[in-house]
Design a protein around this motif. Structure first.
Motif, PDB file in Angstrom:
ATOM      1  N   UNK B 236      48.111   2.291  26.094  1.00  0.00           N
ATOM      2  CA  UNK B 236      48.462   3.110  24.944  1.00  0.00           C
ATOM      3  C   UNK B 236      47.731   2.615  23.698  1.00  0.00           C
ATOM      4  N   UNK B 237      47.569   1.296  23.626  1.00  0.00           N
ATOM      5  CA  UNK B 237      46.876   0.718  22.463  1.00  0.00           C
ATOM      6  C   UNK B 237      45.440   1.226  22.381  1.00  0.00           C
ATOM      7  N   UNK B 240      45.145   4.681  20.935  1.00  0.00           N
ATOM      8  CA  UNK B 240      45.215   4.760  19.473  1.00  0.00           C
ATOM      9  C   UNK B 240      43.888   4.346  18.855  1.00  0.00           C
ATOM     10  N   UNK B 241      43.342   3.253  19.388  1.00  0.00           N
ATOM     11  CA  UNK B 241      42.080   2.747  18.847  1.00  0.00           C
ATOM     12  C   UNK B 241      40.973   3.790  18.998  1.00  0.00           C
ATOM     13  N   UNK B 244      41.331   6.941  16.535  1.00  0.00           N
ATOM     14  CA  UNK B 244      40.873   6.824  15.141  1.00  0.00           C
ATOM     15  C   UNK B 244      39.368   6.662  15.036  1.00  0.00           C
ATOM     16  N   UNK B 245      38.804   5.871  15.956  1.00  0.00           N
ATOM     17  CA  UNK B 245      37.356   5.690  15.875  1.00  0.00           C
ATOM     18  C   UNK B 245      36.645   6.999  16.218  1.00  0.00           C
ATOM     19  N   UNK B 248      36.846   9.555  13.391  1.00  0.00           N
ATOM     20  CA  UNK B 248      36.117   9.105  12.207  1.00  0.00           C
ATOM     21  C   UNK B 248      34.611   9.175  12.415  1.00  0.00           C
ATOM     22  N   UNK B 249      34.163   8.849  13.604  1.00  0.00           N
ATOM     23  CA  UNK B 249      32.713   8.798  13.836  1.00  0.00           C
ATOM     24  C   UNK B 249      32.139  10.175  14.152  1.00  0.00           C
ATOM     25  N   UNK B 252      30.302  12.628  11.720  1.00  0.00           N
ATOM     26  CA  UNK B 252      29.023  12.290  11.087  1.00  0.00           C
ATOM     27  C   UNK B 252      27.811  12.631  11.939  1.00  0.00           C
ATOM     28  N   UNK B 274      25.373   7.249  14.050  1.00  0.00           N
ATOM     29  CA  UNK B 274      26.759   7.562  14.391  1.00  0.00           C
ATOM     30  C   UNK B 274      26.893   8.079  15.815  1.00  0.00           C
ATOM     31  N   UNK B 277      27.113   5.074  17.944  1.00  0.00           N
ATOM     32  CA  UNK B 277      28.434   4.452  17.808  1.00  0.00           C
ATOM     33  C   UNK B 277      29.503   5.230  18.580  1.00  0.00           C
ATOM     34  N   UNK B 487      52.721   2.128   9.841  1.00  0.00           N
ATOM     35  CA  UNK B 487      52.193   3.169  10.717  1.00  0.00           C
ATOM     36  C   UNK B 487      53.309   3.876  11.453  1.00  0.00           C
ATOM     37  N   UNK B 507      36.341  12.883   4.672  1.00  0.00           N
ATOM     38  CA  UNK B 507      35.438  11.876   4.114  1.00  0.00           C
ATOM     39  C   UNK B 507      34.104  11.930   4.834  1.00  0.00           C
TER      40      UNK B 507
END
Lengths: 67, 708
Positions: B236-237, B240-241, B244-245, B248-249, B252, B274, B277, B487, B507
């Motif tokens: 599950x961790x 989440x990681x 978000x990545x 966000x990436x 771009x 990007x 990434x 959070x 953003x």
């Protein structure tokens, strides 16, 4: 004319990559910190949500928590 | 204990589920037809409506928005109710969502085949439909967020995060890319021009892949894969990681569609960095899916649902490795404009979206109809025929893409192009086209088998529209913000979470887009680049309406091989009056940016009437209707005035003389054709199209001549 000329003609253009880097790292680091500070019980509660009985209450943990 | 009784709404899931199957068949069928038209152009039956240029956007829109779109709704409407332990927020909104979306699909089909299009890929629909899409999408979002707000389950499961980011981002992308100035009820011009339009379009185009084809399906994976395997997600961790990545990436990476184009270099590099990434969070998702099945692989062997999921997630891993690789400039130089890109896209759509959808359907239908699958054997047949179809589709396209690109670039020892005739490079890959259509046919057969199997399953089961359930109400959040629970607090606030997800993608979007506005004033003006004449403007709209850009690019990249083949490479300043830009993304035929004045008017006339008369063996369909149709110039004044509003420097009052100027220019072309023995009236569409084609890329030649 070279394309790199656009780059230099935008005011303070060098700030964009810096903003990018800072934002990305802030989010990434934030997410990592958050993840590694979670306790096991909380994570296991979350990951089991889809596996709970959809129709009837069978989860005693839930019960305790709502009290 | 306080227990609330409620019903899950299964009816809405059923509606979307059936729509998924029906539109899936339609979308794939059109795909097989156009794949076959590429080597048998006569299959258009001589009609403009069924010609490749018109059907290609129909195929992409049907596959993405009709098939995959309905699959997303099916999965979301089923899973969201269960993970929130609540009925959907509003039955009325659910119904508007369903019928509104189907209406959009029908309107899309009708307008695309009749040539009503904005020409922007995956955003071809005209402005009234764009508005309808925005409204229906907001209905979906409100319904979803409303459900999260009134949920009984205290926590929000990760799948819902993916759903919310899908809603928020697609809304922003759709609105941002569809800003256009209406000329008439069914015609508009993009407010952006040239380089700017290209950047906005591919910011949209790339993120449509990200947030329509990827994030919702990751959400579905996080729900249906654990369900089908009956075990929680591997980590599950990690979910989440990589959430978000990923969001966000992704936002771009758009400019990687424009490498070596007239887009500024810094934007191209940003896109490449990007994109590379992106590989990590994408594989985070893939591994999380596959590792969920660790120690349970024996179950995969006899469970068709898991089989589909395994291939689906693997295909996701393959295409998200291929994507970053293709965004490296040296790889892109080889792959762009070729079939390799199509292979890449179809690993994603056929493999990831298609197979995840099929797995979900095979799991859902028995569940909703309270029975077993009609035939496990048929599901296995579907699995194998679908997998085989994909392989037979994708491998020939990798092959043909690389073969053709190398042929484009090959020089003789004397320094001349080895294959100066573009057609030679096309005829070389025809066998690959034939293989590809067979692959498509196999895949289509698979979905036909699936629909038989699923409808049979429905027939033997009994469907419950209202499924009874009970759950304890969600009490007030009693925990205080004590020890780093920010959070957890945020995550319990659905709306706040939505806003934060919006900020995250904005953003990225803004930093990518704002500079392109600044670029506008910094594009070096090329003095000799002038606005189109009225006749050329009308010709350009015919070009758009027949979707010539489906097969022809208008962008010469700065490579020796391209400059040699087509002429001077394209400059940003040449496109400042191009609302919308028409760079295209695929060279099924040659680039047209420097086509102007290359051939005679007569050549173009005869070539449009029958391409094979000018290029024996050509695979371009004939366009005889352009010779017959009378040009509809009734909106010319409105078009000129709209263009002026967008910044094209037509003088005030130019509208009044535009018709006369148009007639004059048409007369010149008609007379020239007459000298060559071709009799044509000046008010035919072909005359305007010839005027446009003869103008293409010529302004800069005047500049060169002046400087000499």
């Amino acid at each position: 004319m070279k394309f790199s000329n656009y780059l230099s003609s935008i005011e303070n253009v060098s700030i964009y990559p810096v903003i990018t880097l800072i934002l990305f790292f802030a989010v990434f680091v934030g997410a990592v910190i958050w993840i590694f500070t979670r306790d096991k019980e909380y994570i296991s509660k979350l990951e089991n949500i889809p596996l709970e009985n959809d129709n009837f209450i069978n989860n005693t943990e839930n019960e305790n928590e709502s009290n | 204990m306080n227990v609330e009784k409620f019903n899950y709404d299964n009816q809405i899931v059923k509606l979307f589920l059936i729509a998924t199957i029906v539109w899936g068949i339609v979308g794939l069928l059109v795909g097989v037809i156009i794949a076959t038209q590429l080597y048998i152009p006569e299959l258009n039956l001589g009609l403009s409506f069924t010609t490749f240029g018109r059907l290609r956007p129909l195929h992409t829109n049907a596959a993405i928005f009709a098939f995959v779109g309905n699959a997303i709704y099916t999965g979301v409407y089923y899973s969201l109710q269960r993970i929130t332990k609540a009925r959907m927020f509003s039955d009325v909104l659910s119904k508007i969502n369903f019928w509104g979306w189907q209406l959009i699909i029908v309107l899309a089909a009708v307008t695309l085949v009749t040539g009503i299009t904005t020409s922007k890929e995956y955003a071809e629909l005209e402005w009234p439909i764009d508005i309808l899409i925005a409204l229906v999408w907001v209905v979906f979002g409100v319904n979803m967020i409303g459900t999260l707000v009134k949920r009984r389950e205290k926590h929000i499961y990760v799948a819902a995060w993916f759903y919310i980011s899908t809603f928020v981002t697609v809304a922003v992308l759709h609105i941002g890319n569809s800003i256009e100035l209406p000329v008439t009820f069914l015609k508009s011009y993009s407010v952006y021009a040239g380089v700017q339009d290209a950047l906005v379009q591919w910011w949209y185009g790339h993120n449509a892949v990200a947030f329509f084809l990827t994030t919702p399906f990751l959400g579905l994976m996080y729900y249906f894969l654990p369900k089908a395997a009956n075990r929680p997600i591997f980590s599950y961790k990690l979910s989440i990681l990589h959430f978000w990545t990923l969001i966000f990436i992704y936002i771009w990476a758009g400019p990687h569609h424009l490498l070596y184009s007239a887009v500024p270099n810094w934007a191209q590099s940003l896109g490449t960095v990007f994109s590379i990434m992106l590989w990590m969070p994408s594989w985070g998702g893939m591994l999380n899916g596959l590792l969920t099945l660790r120690g349970a692989w024996d179950r995969v062997r006899d469970n068709p649902v898991l089989k589909f999921f395994v291939i689906g997630v693997t295909a996701y891993g393959m295409s998200t490795f291929e994507g970053p690789m293709l965004s490296l400039k040296n790889v892109n130089a080889l792959a762009h404009f070729t079939d390799w890109i199509l292979a890449h896209v179809h690993v994603g759509t056929l493999g990831w979206n298609g197979f995840m959808t099929f797995g979900m359907l095979y799991w859902l239908v028995p569940k909703l109809w309270k029975t077993d699958l009609y035939s496990k054997k048929l599901a296995n047949v579907h699995f194998w025929i679908g997998t085989l179809g994909m392989v037979v589709w994708v491998i020939p396209m990798w092959w043909s893409g690389i073969t053709q690109s190398l042929m484009w670039k090959e020089f003789t020892p004397l320094g001349l192009l080895k294959y100066p005739n573009f057609l030679e490079t096309v005829l070389q890959i025809v066998p690959m086209y034939i293989m590809r259509s067979i692959g498509g046919l196999l895949y289509l057969t698979g979905i036909l088998i699936a629909s038989y199997n699923l409808f049979k399953t429905m027939g033997k089961g009994s469907f419950t529209a209202e499924e009874a359930a009970e759950a304890a109400p969600r009490g007030p959040v009693t925990e205080k913000l004590q020890y780093g629970m920010i959070h957890r607090y945020l995550e319990s606030k659905a709306i706040l979470f939505t806003v934060l997800a919006l900020v995250a993608i904005l953003i990225g979007g803004l930093v990518e887009i704002i500079p392109t506005y600044l670029v506008k004033s910094n594009i070096p003006t090329i003095a000799s680049v002038k606005p189109y004449t009225p006749l050329e403007l009308e010709g350009r709209d015919i070009y758009i309406s027949n979707a010539c850009n489906s097969c022809h690019s208008q962008l010469v990249r700065p490579f020796r091989s391209e400059v040699e083949r087509y002429g001077e490479y394209s400059k940003a300043g040449e496109f400042v009056y191009d609302h919308p830009f028409l760079w295209g993304s695929k060279r099924t035929g040659p680039d047209l940016h420097r086509i102007g004045k290359k051939y005679s008017n007569m050549w173009h006339y005869l070539h449009m009437e029958n391409p094979r008369s000018m290029s024996p063996g050509s695979l371009m369909p004939p366009y005889p209707w352009l010779l017959e149709n009378k040009l509809d110039d009734s909106n010319l004044k409105a078009k000129i005035s709209a263009m002026r509003t967008l910044g094209v420097p037509y003088e005030e009052g130019y509208e009044e003389v535009a018709h006369a100027e148009m007639a004059q220019q048409a007369e010149t072309i008609v007379n020239d054709l007459l000298d060559n023995g071709i009799v044509v009236e000046p008010d035919k569409e072909i005359v305007a199209l010839i005027a446009y084609l003869q103008r293409l890329g010529t302004d800069i030649k005047a500049e060169v001549a002046e400087n000499k």
